[in-house]
Design a protein around this motif. Structure first.
Motif, PDB file in Angstrom:
ATOM      1  N   LEU A 176       1.391 -12.919  15.450  1.00 37.87           N
ATOM      2  CA  LEU A 176       2.054 -13.601  16.550  1.00 37.87           C
ATOM      3  C   LEU A 176       1.005 -13.960  17.592  1.00 37.87           C
ATOM      4  CD1 LEU A 176       5.303 -11.466  17.026  1.00 37.87           C
ATOM      5  CD2 LEU A 176       5.132 -13.788  16.086  1.00 37.87           C
ATOM      6  N   ALA A 177       1.025 -15.212  18.044  1.00 41.95           N
ATOM      7  CA  ALA A 177       0.049 -15.679  19.028  1.00 41.95           C
ATOM      8  C   ALA A 177       0.745 -16.572  20.039  1.00 41.95           C
ATOM      9  CB  ALA A 177      -1.082 -16.452  18.341  1.00 41.95           C
ATOM     10  N   LEU A 178       0.434 -16.369  21.311  1.00 41.01           N
ATOM     11  CA  LEU A 178       0.927 -17.248  22.368  1.00 41.01           C
ATOM     12  C   LEU A 178      -0.170 -18.248  22.684  1.00 41.01           C
ATOM     13  CD1 LEU A 178       3.328 -17.691  24.382  1.00 41.01           C
ATOM     14  CD2 LEU A 178       1.945 -16.430  26.056  1.00 41.01           C
ATOM     15  N   VAL A 179       0.121 -19.546  22.497  1.00 30.13           N
ATOM     16  CA  VAL A 179      -0.899 -20.570  22.668  1.00 30.13           C
ATOM     17  C   VAL A 179      -0.539 -21.497  23.822  1.00 30.13           C
ATOM     18  CG1 VAL A 179      -1.451 -20.486  20.205  1.00 30.13           C
ATOM     19  CG2 VAL A 179       0.155 -22.222  21.046  1.00 30.13           C
ATOM     20  N   GLN A 180      -1.557 -22.208  24.293  1.00 27.61           N
ATOM     21  CA  GLN A 180      -1.376 -23.112  25.428  1.00 27.61           C
ATOM     22  C   GLN A 180      -0.608 -24.370  25.017  1.00 27.61           C
ATOM     23  OE1 GLN A 180      -5.060 -24.569  27.032  1.00 27.61           O
ATOM     24  NE2 GLN A 180      -4.153 -25.215  28.959  1.00 27.61           N
ATOM     25  N   GLY A 181       0.281 -24.808  25.903  1.00 26.68           N
ATOM     26  CA  GLY A 181       0.968 -26.078  25.699  1.00 26.68           C
ATOM     27  C   GLY A 181       2.087 -26.015  24.674  1.00 26.68           C
ATOM     28  N   LYS A 182       2.688 -27.180  24.405  1.00 24.83           N
ATOM     29  CA  LYS A 182       3.789 -27.286  23.449  1.00 24.83           C
ATOM     30  C   LYS A 182       3.243 -27.755  22.101  1.00 24.83           C
ATOM     31  CE  LYS A 182       7.540 -27.931  26.742  1.00 24.83           C
ATOM     32  NZ  LYS A 182       8.755 -28.679  27.097  1.00 24.83           N
ATOM     33  N   SER A 215     -11.630 -22.787   5.482  1.00 32.19           N
ATOM     34  CA  SER A 215     -10.764 -21.911   6.270  1.00 32.19           C
ATOM     35  C   SER A 215      -9.421 -22.593   6.488  1.00 32.19           C
ATOM     36  CB  SER A 215     -11.409 -21.595   7.627  1.00 32.19           C
ATOM     37  OG  SER A 215     -12.710 -21.056   7.454  1.00 32.19           O
ATOM     38  N   LEU A 216      -8.347 -21.861   6.174  1.00 29.43           N
ATOM     39  CA  LEU A 216      -7.011 -22.436   6.259  1.00 29.43           C
ATOM     40  C   LEU A 216      -6.071 -21.471   6.967  1.00 29.43           C
ATOM     41  CD1 LEU A 216      -4.865 -24.589   5.438  1.00 29.43           C
ATOM     42  CD2 LEU A 216      -4.591 -23.314   3.287  1.00 29.43           C
ATOM     43  N   SER A 217      -5.358 -21.990   7.980  1.00 24.78           N
ATOM     44  CA  SER A 217      -4.350 -21.212   8.704  1.00 24.78           C
ATOM     45  C   SER A 217      -3.047 -21.993   8.726  1.00 24.78           C
ATOM     46  CB  SER A 217      -4.789 -20.932  10.145  1.00 24.78           C
ATOM     47  OG  SER A 217      -6.011 -20.230  10.191  1.00 24.78           O
ATOM     48  N   GLU A 218      -1.932 -21.272   8.553  1.00 22.20           N
ATOM     49  CA  GLU A 218      -0.608 -21.891   8.617  1.00 22.20           C
ATOM     50  C   GLU A 218       0.083 -21.454   9.904  1.00 22.20           C
ATOM     51  OE1 GLU A 218       0.167 -22.049   3.776  1.00 22.20           O
ATOM     52  OE2 GLU A 218       1.171 -20.527   4.997  1.00 22.20           O
ATOM     53  N   PHE A 219       0.628 -22.418  10.645  1.00 22.69           N
ATOM     54  CA  PHE A 219       1.253 -22.161  11.940  1.00 22.69           C
ATOM     55  C   PHE A 219       2.728 -22.545  11.906  1.00 22.69           C
ATOM     56  CE2 PHE A 219      -3.211 -22.450  12.932  1.00 22.69           C
ATOM     57  CZ  PHE A 219      -3.408 -21.644  14.045  1.00 22.69           C
ATOM     58  N   ARG A 220       3.567 -21.704  12.513  1.00 21.53           N
ATOM     59  CA  ARG A 220       4.992 -22.003  12.617  1.00 21.53           C
ATOM     60  C   ARG A 220       5.478 -21.640  14.015  1.00 21.53           C
ATOM     61  NH1 ARG A 220       9.684 -19.140  11.745  1.00 21.53           N
ATOM     62  NH2 ARG A 220       8.587 -17.334  10.857  1.00 21.53           N
ATOM     63  N   ILE A 221       6.230 -22.545  14.630  1.00 21.97           N
ATOM     64  CA  ILE A 221       6.737 -22.316  15.983  1.00 21.97           C
ATOM     65  C   ILE A 221       7.837 -21.251  15.947  1.00 21.97           C
ATOM     66  CG2 ILE A 221       7.980 -23.343  17.918  1.00 21.97           C
ATOM     67  CD1 ILE A 221       6.662 -26.022  17.190  1.00 21.97           C
ATOM     68  N   VAL A 222       7.715 -20.280  16.851  1.00 19.34           N
ATOM     69  CA  VAL A 222       8.741 -19.246  17.017  1.00 19.34           C
ATOM     70  C   VAL A 222       9.584 -19.531  18.254  1.00 19.34           C
ATOM     71  CG1 VAL A 222       9.180 -16.782  17.387  1.00 19.34           C
ATOM     72  CG2 VAL A 222       7.322 -17.512  15.860  1.00 19.34           C
ATOM     73  N   GLU A 223       8.922 -19.885  19.365  1.00 18.39           N
ATOM     74  CA  GLU A 223       9.642 -20.119  20.623  1.00 18.39           C
ATOM     75  C   GLU A 223       8.806 -21.012  21.529  1.00 18.39           C
ATOM     76  OE1 GLU A 223      12.024 -17.459  24.028  1.00 18.39           O
ATOM     77  OE2 GLU A 223      10.876 -16.482  22.424  1.00 18.39           O
ATOM     78  N   LEU A 224       9.454 -21.993  22.162  1.00 23.22           N
ATOM     79  CA  LEU A 224       8.781 -22.905  23.075  1.00 23.22           C
ATOM     80  C   LEU A 224       9.050 -22.500  24.519  1.00 23.22           C
ATOM     81  CD1 LEU A 224       9.538 -26.328  21.359  1.00 23.22           C
ATOM     82  CD2 LEU A 224       7.249 -25.403  21.774  1.00 23.22           C
ATOM     83  N   PHE A 225       8.004 -22.551  25.344  1.00 26.92           N
ATOM     84  CA  PHE A 225       8.120 -22.310  26.785  1.00 26.92           C
ATOM     85  C   PHE A 225       7.614 -23.544  27.524  1.00 26.92           C
ATOM     86  CE2 PHE A 225       7.305 -18.227  24.673  1.00 26.92           C
ATOM     87  CZ  PHE A 225       8.436 -17.515  25.047  1.00 26.92           C
ATOM     88  N   LYS A 226       7.711 -23.509  28.843  1.00 27.05           N
ATOM     89  CA  LYS A 226       7.311 -24.662  29.644  1.00 27.05           C
ATOM     90  C   LYS A 226       5.834 -24.972  29.486  1.00 27.05           C
ATOM     91  CE  LYS A 226       7.415 -26.445  34.378  1.00 27.05           C
ATOM     92  NZ  LYS A 226       7.810 -26.157  35.782  1.00 27.05           N
ATOM     93  N   ALA A 309       9.166 -12.187  28.357  1.00 29.94           N
ATOM     94  CA  ALA A 309      10.356 -12.121  29.218  1.00 29.94           C
ATOM     95  C   ALA A 309      10.128 -12.875  30.514  1.00 29.94           C
ATOM     96  CB  ALA A 309      10.704 -10.659  29.496  1.00 29.94           C
ATOM     97  N   GLN A 310       8.934 -12.752  31.060  1.00 30.24           N
ATOM     98  CA  GLN A 310       8.588 -13.460  32.294  1.00 30.24           C
ATOM     99  C   GLN A 310       8.591 -14.978  32.070  1.00 30.24           C
ATOM    100  OE1 GLN A 310       8.285 -12.009  35.150  1.00 30.24           O
ATOM    101  NE2 GLN A 310       7.552 -13.702  36.405  1.00 30.24           N
ATOM    102  N   LEU A 311       8.062 -15.420  30.925  1.00 29.84           N
ATOM    103  CA  LEU A 311       8.039 -16.856  30.624  1.00 29.84           C
ATOM    104  C   LEU A 311       9.465 -17.385  30.436  1.00 29.84           C
ATOM    105  CD1 LEU A 311       5.016 -17.059  28.144  1.00 29.84           C
ATOM    106  CD2 LEU A 311       5.085 -17.831  30.512  1.00 29.84           C
ATOM    107  N   ARG A 312      10.334 -16.599  29.852  1.00 29.41           N
ATOM    108  CA  ARG A 312      11.722 -17.033  29.662  1.00 29.41           C
ATOM    109  C   ARG A 312      12.427 -17.219  31.001  1.00 29.41           C
ATOM    110  NH1 ARG A 312      11.562 -12.684  25.461  1.00 29.41           N
ATOM    111  NH2 ARG A 312      11.073 -13.743  23.506  1.00 29.41           N
ATOM    112  N   ARG A 313      12.064 -16.408  31.974  1.00 27.84           N
ATOM    113  CA  ARG A 313      12.704 -16.544  33.293  1.00 27.84           C
ATOM    114  C   ARG A 313      12.229 -17.771  34.038  1.00 27.84           C
ATOM    115  NH1 ARG A 313      12.330 -10.754  33.461  1.00 27.84           N
ATOM    116  NH2 ARG A 313      10.308 -10.855  34.473  1.00 27.84           N
TER     117      ARG A 313
END
Length: 313
Positions: A176-182, A215-226, A309-313
């Motif tokens: 699980l990774a939190l990345v910048q932007g959408k 090098s190969l990485s697969e990414f899947r969106i779990v949750e979008l924030f602002k 939780a803070q990002l969701r608020r």
């Protein structure tokens, strides 16, 4: 393991117990007191020979291999016992254990092994917790600031088998990774070769480079924030810093990444309570010999849950 020493060189015959281990990891343990930088220098220069031939630092030892080691100056070193609080944290972090394998939820901030200014790490702590164990070796590594599932083999045969799975990409690891932007839902893979570089300061960095290793990485969106996206990442290959560099390569660096990240984004996330790299090895599935597939999950640490939780608020 039989060792014969002369005034000039040492000759070491590899036993079955050390078969399958990378030679750099073997030397870090065998040449106690020798700086890690010096060990890699004698490997790169060809002063270390296996069966009279030159080898690379990632060479995996075979039973019966004969190592030629150059004379080295070992520093006087006092063995450091990990602090009791570290041992308690490691004891509490155990996710799975049997006679062959140990899987822990590695805490962020703890290196996997000592060296390069680090007195001790996970493996030294576990050996202190298991003083009667004849064999305890890391199956793979996690960056110091990364938390989550980390495997430790209790038998050399298991170590060899799991290393083979890692080489053949037969092990499923999910982060699980939190990345910048959408993140765009259209981007599901990052296929970019990676190459290690050593800066003049001695710092090791990894860059996308056409001459690098596939090098190969697969990414899947779990949750979008602002201002960020929570991603589930499957590193198909297992290169150093792979997820971190691939995320930055797409323009979405991981939150809290001081090496490859964005300073402004990191500063904004610190205001949300993030004080570490937001990268967590959440799940792994492996096929142990003569057993059913094993899936181990590491819950997201509370400080990271609090950031979400803070990002969701």
């Amino acid at each position: 393991m039989n060792t014969e020493k002369t005034a000039q060189v040492s000759h070491v015959e590899i036993s079955e117990d050390h078969a399958g281990q990378r030679i750099d990891n073997f030397l870090l343990t065998h040449l106690k007191g020798v700086p890690k930088s010096h060990i890699y220098r004698i490997l790169r220069s060809g002063e270390v020979r296996v069966n009279k031939g030159r080898i690379k630092p990632d060479y995996r030892l075979q039973a019966g291999d004969l190592l030629r080691l150059p004379p080295v100056q070992t520093a006087t070193r006092t063995e450091v016992t990990p602090h009791q609080s570290v041992l308690k944290a490691l004891q509490a972090s155990i996710l799975y254990e049997d006679a062959k394998l140990l899987v822990i939820n590695k805490p962020s901030g703890l290196a996997v092994h000592g060296g390069s200014g680090v007195q001790y790490g996970v493996i030294e702590g576990l050996r202190a917790l298991y003083p009667q164990a004849n064999f305890l070796e890391l199956v793979h590594r996690l960056d110091r600031e990364t938390s989550g599932c980390l495997m430790i083999a209790k038998k050399s045969s298991v170590l060899r088998q799991l290393h083979a799975y890692l080489r053949d990409a037969d092990m499923n690891k999910q982060y699980l990774a939190l990345v910048q932007g959408k993140w765009s839902a259209r981007v599901k893979q990052v296929n970019a070769p990676l190459r290690k570089n050593i800066l003049q300061s001695g710092e090791r960095v990894v860059r996308v480079n056409d001459d690098g290793k596939p090098s190969l990485s697969e990414f899947r969106i779990v949750e979008l924030f602002k201002q960020a996206t929570l991603m589930r990442v499957h590193p198909v290959t297992g290169r150093t810093h792979q997820i971190r560099v691939h995320a930055t390569h797409t323009g979405h660096p991981i939150a809290g990444d001081e090496k490859y990240g964005d300073d402004n984004f990191n500063r904004a996330l610190r205001q949300q309570g993030l004080n570490r790299l937001f990268l967590h090895a959440a799940e792994l599935t492996i096929q142990l010999p003569e057993q059913k597939p094993l899936t181990v999950k590491a819950p997201l640490p509370e400080p990271l849950e609090a950031v979400l939780a803070q990002l969701r608020r």
